[in-house]
Design a protein around this motif. Structure first.
Motif, mmCIF file in Angstrom:
data_model
loop_
_atom_site.group_PDB
_atom_site.id
_atom_site.type_symbol
_atom_site.label_atom_id
_atom_site.label_comp_id
_atom_site.label_asym_id
_atom_site.label_seq_id
_atom_site.Cartn_x
_atom_site.Cartn_y
_atom_site.Cartn_z
ATOM 1 N N LEU A 34 104.615 104.963 126.559
ATOM 2 C CA LEU A 34 104.322 106.050 127.500
ATOM 3 C C LEU A 34 104.513 107.414 126.829
ATOM 4 C CD1 LEU A 34 105.938 104.629 130.759
ATOM 5 C CD2 LEU A 34 103.510 104.643 130.111
ATOM 6 N N ASP A 35 105.542 107.533 125.991
ATOM 7 C CA ASP A 35 105.742 108.782 125.242
ATOM 8 C C ASP A 35 104.539 109.067 124.346
ATOM 9 O OD1 ASP A 35 108.253 109.384 126.314
ATOM 10 O OD2 ASP A 35 109.351 108.413 124.654
ATOM 11 N N GLN A 36 104.046 108.043 123.651
ATOM 12 C CA GLN A 36 102.908 108.244 122.759
ATOM 13 C C GLN A 36 101.623 108.524 123.533
ATOM 14 O OE1 GLN A 36 102.515 105.384 119.621
ATOM 15 N NE2 GLN A 36 104.633 105.639 118.983
ATOM 16 N N MET A 37 101.539 108.038 124.763
ATOM 17 C CA MET A 37 100.383 108.322 125.612
ATOM 18 C C MET A 37 100.542 109.676 126.311
ATOM 19 S SD MET A 37 99.923 104.549 127.316
ATOM 20 C CE MET A 37 98.658 105.060 128.488
ATOM 21 N N GLU A 38 101.697 110.324 126.073
ATOM 22 C CA GLU A 38 102.047 111.609 126.681
ATOM 23 C C GLU A 38 102.043 111.530 128.212
ATOM 24 O OE1 GLU A 38 99.666 114.701 124.936
ATOM 25 O OE2 GLU A 38 100.403 114.238 122.923
ATOM 26 N N LEU A 39 102.604 110.434 128.733
ATOM 27 C CA LEU A 39 102.744 110.245 130.169
ATOM 28 C C LEU A 39 104.205 110.429 130.552
ATOM 29 C CD1 LEU A 39 100.516 107.086 130.770
ATOM 30 C CD2 LEU A 39 99.947 109.483 131.227
ATOM 31 N N LYS A 40 104.425 111.196 131.612
ATOM 32 C CA LYS A 40 105.778 111.380 132.123
ATOM 33 C C LYS A 40 106.183 110.126 132.880
ATOM 34 C CE LYS A 40 105.362 116.330 132.495
ATOM 35 N NZ LYS A 40 105.339 117.488 133.370
ATOM 36 N N TYR A 41 107.469 109.825 132.848
ATOM 37 C CA TYR A 41 107.967 108.660 133.572
ATOM 38 C C TYR A 41 109.380 108.919 134.058
ATOM 39 C CZ TYR A 41 110.137 107.630 129.058
ATOM 40 O OH TYR A 41 110.855 107.713 127.891
ATOM 41 N N VAL A 42 109.783 108.130 135.043
ATOM 42 C CA VAL A 42 111.138 108.174 135.584
ATOM 43 C C VAL A 42 111.633 106.743 135.670
ATOM 44 C CG1 VAL A 42 110.740 110.285 136.909
ATOM 45 C CG2 VAL A 42 110.331 108.073 137.974
ATOM 46 N N ILE A 43 112.931 106.599 135.853
ATOM 47 C CA ILE A 43 113.512 105.284 136.115
ATOM 48 C C ILE A 43 113.999 105.312 137.554
ATOM 49 C CG2 ILE A 43 115.310 103.630 135.526
ATOM 50 C CD1 ILE A 43 115.033 104.550 132.638
ATOM 51 N N ASP A 44 113.524 104.364 138.366
ATOM 52 C CA ASP A 44 113.867 104.366 139.788
ATOM 53 C C ASP A 44 115.252 103.781 140.026
ATOM 54 O OD1 ASP A 44 113.629 101.575 139.743
ATOM 55 O OD2 ASP A 44 111.873 101.526 141.047
ATOM 56 N N ASP A 45 115.649 103.714 141.288
ATOM 57 C CA ASP A 45 116.985 103.223 141.661
ATOM 58 C C ASP A 45 117.216 101.768 141.274
ATOM 59 O OD1 ASP A 45 117.495 105.720 142.720
ATOM 60 O OD2 ASP A 45 117.024 105.120 144.780
ATOM 61 N N GLU A 46 116.124 100.995 141.120
ATOM 62 C CA GLU A 46 116.253 99.586 140.746
ATOM 63 C C GLU A 46 116.168 99.379 139.240
ATOM 64 O OE1 GLU A 46 113.376 97.411 143.018
ATOM 65 O OE2 GLU A 46 114.127 98.232 144.905
ATOM 66 N N GLY A 47 116.022 100.469 138.481
ATOM 67 C CA GLY A 47 115.969 100.385 137.026
ATOM 68 C C GLY A 47 114.586 100.162 136.451
ATOM 69 N N ASP A 48 113.548 100.265 137.293
ATOM 70 C CA ASP A 48 112.179 100.088 136.811
ATOM 71 C C ASP A 48 111.605 101.420 136.348
ATOM 72 O OD1 ASP A 48 111.961 97.304 137.396
ATOM 73 O OD2 ASP A 48 111.650 97.793 139.509
ATOM 74 N N LEU A 49 110.752 101.368 135.335
ATOM 75 C CA LEU A 49 110.026 102.543 134.869
ATOM 76 C C LEU A 49 108.877 102.830 135.814
ATOM 77 C CD1 LEU A 49 109.464 102.044 131.031
ATOM 78 C CD2 LEU A 49 110.719 103.882 132.127
ATOM 79 N N ALA A 50 108.662 104.100 136.117
ATOM 80 C CA ALA A 50 107.535 104.487 136.964
ATOM 81 C C ALA A 50 106.903 105.750 136.391
ATOM 82 C CB ALA A 50 107.999 104.751 138.396
ATOM 83 N N ALA A 51 105.577 105.736 136.339
ATOM 84 C CA ALA A 51 104.824 106.920 135.924
ATOM 85 C C ALA A 51 104.154 107.478 137.171
ATOM 86 C CB ALA A 51 103.797 106.550 134.865
ATOM 87 N N PRO A 52 104.570 108.661 137.627
ATOM 88 C CA PRO A 52 103.995 109.226 138.855
ATOM 89 C C PRO A 52 102.753 110.071 138.573
ATOM 90 C CG PRO A 52 105.894 110.512 138.176
ATOM 91 C CD PRO A 52 105.740 109.399 137.159
ATOM 92 N N TRP A 53 101.747 109.877 139.398
ATOM 93 C CA TRP A 53 100.570 110.738 139.437
ATOM 94 C C TRP A 53 100.557 111.389 140.807
ATOM 95 C CZ3 TRP A 53 100.471 106.627 136.152
ATOM 96 C CH2 TRP A 53 99.874 106.813 134.906
ATOM 97 N N GLU A 54 99.603 112.251 141.057
ATOM 98 C CA GLU A 54 99.563 112.948 142.333
ATOM 99 C C GLU A 54 99.285 112.006 143.497
ATOM 100 O OE1 GLU A 54 97.135 116.682 144.094
ATOM 101 O OE2 GLU A 54 98.000 116.890 142.083
ATOM 102 N N GLU A 55 98.397 111.043 143.328
ATOM 103 C CA GLU A 55 97.990 110.154 144.421
ATOM 104 C C GLU A 55 98.544 108.733 144.313
ATOM 105 O OE1 GLU A 55 96.396 110.972 147.160
ATOM 106 O OE2 GLU A 55 96.166 113.058 146.544
ATOM 107 N N PHE A 56 99.265 108.420 143.237
ATOM 108 C CA PHE A 56 99.790 107.066 143.073
ATOM 109 C C PHE A 56 100.931 107.048 142.066
ATOM 110 C CE2 PHE A 56 96.080 107.552 140.340
ATOM 111 C CZ PHE A 56 96.524 107.108 139.105
ATOM 112 N N ARG A 57 101.642 105.923 142.073
ATOM 113 C CA ARG A 57 102.750 105.693 141.137
ATOM 114 C C ARG A 57 102.524 104.348 140.463
ATOM 115 N NH1 ARG A 57 106.196 104.248 145.033
ATOM 116 N NH2 ARG A 57 104.478 104.466 146.474
ATOM 117 N N THR A 58 102.682 104.301 139.150
ATOM 118 C CA THR A 58 102.527 103.048 138.420
ATOM 119 C C THR A 58 103.889 102.622 137.884
ATOM 120 O OG1 THR A 58 100.243 103.553 137.842
ATOM 121 C CG2 THR A 58 101.361 101.899 136.505
ATOM 122 N N TYR A 59 104.267 101.390 138.217
ATOM 123 C CA TYR A 59 105.547 100.833 137.788
ATOM 124 C C TYR A 59 105.327 99.825 136.670
ATOM 125 C CZ TYR A 59 107.874 102.899 141.792
ATOM 126 O OH TYR A 59 108.404 103.791 142.683
#
Length: 180
Positions: free
Chosen positions: A37-62
């Motif tokens: 994700l870093d190499q794709m230059e995509l921002k990501y977060v780690i949710d409360d359950e420990g999963d990676l998620a990349a947020p967009w304006e209309e959707f979230r990809t886990y």
């Protein structure tokens, strides 16, 4: 293990040189996905359950890892946040059935979302999975993950076009040209 940037598929049409890849299978993990994700230059977060998620304006990809060691599955699951009218569910199902017949991924399904006020809307979820417990080729993992992310974005654009959704005057998407 590291990802060779030249092994990331280029969706712009220009082929990139193929890397020699890593010898033998690897068992992907969250750190590998973060690096991708870093190499794709995509921002990501780690949710409360420990999963990676990349947020967009209309959707979230886990990006999730589930299951026991030898049966572990890597899942890329996209939650489309656009609320859809329950009365339109038949039409929505016809559209996503068409998508599911014509494409490999993501496979999309509906979810009835109930809000705090007692109302309900239809939401869409897209998903692609890969069995990784015994290991996979690094190039296969990278190209599949990148393709799944790209296809999730393409689905959102395709679905909005198919359903006649357009931005309204306040910038929010509406149900179509009849909405004022």
């Amino acid at each position: 293990m590291t990802i060779d940037p030249s092994s990331i598929p280029n969706f712009g049409g220009q082929p990139q040189p193929q890397s020699a890849g890593q010898a033998g299978p690897v068992v992907p993990d969250q750190d590998l996905v973060k690096q991708l994700l870093d190499q794709m230059e995509l921002k990501y977060v780690i949710d409360d359950e420990g999963d990676l998620a990349a947020p967009w304006e209309e959707f979230r990809t886990y990006f999730m890892f589930r299951g026991e060691k030898e049966q572990q599955v890597f899942s890329v699951r996209t939650f489309y946040d656009r609320p859809l009218d329950v009365e339109e569910r038949t039409r929505i199902l016809e559209k996503i059935d068409d998508w599911n017949r014509r494409t490999l991924w993501p496979k999309v399904y509906t979810h009835l979302h109930e809000d705090e006020e007692g109302g309900a809307s239809v939401r869409l979820i897209g998903e692609a999975q890969m069995l990784i417990g015994m290991g996979v080729a690094l190039d296969h993992f990278v190209s599949s993950t990148v393709s799944w992310v790209q296809a999730s974005m393409e689905f959102d654009n395709w679905f909005a076009t198919e359903m006649g959704l357009k931005p309204s005057e306040d910038g929010q998407e509406g149900a179509g040209p009849d909405e004022a």
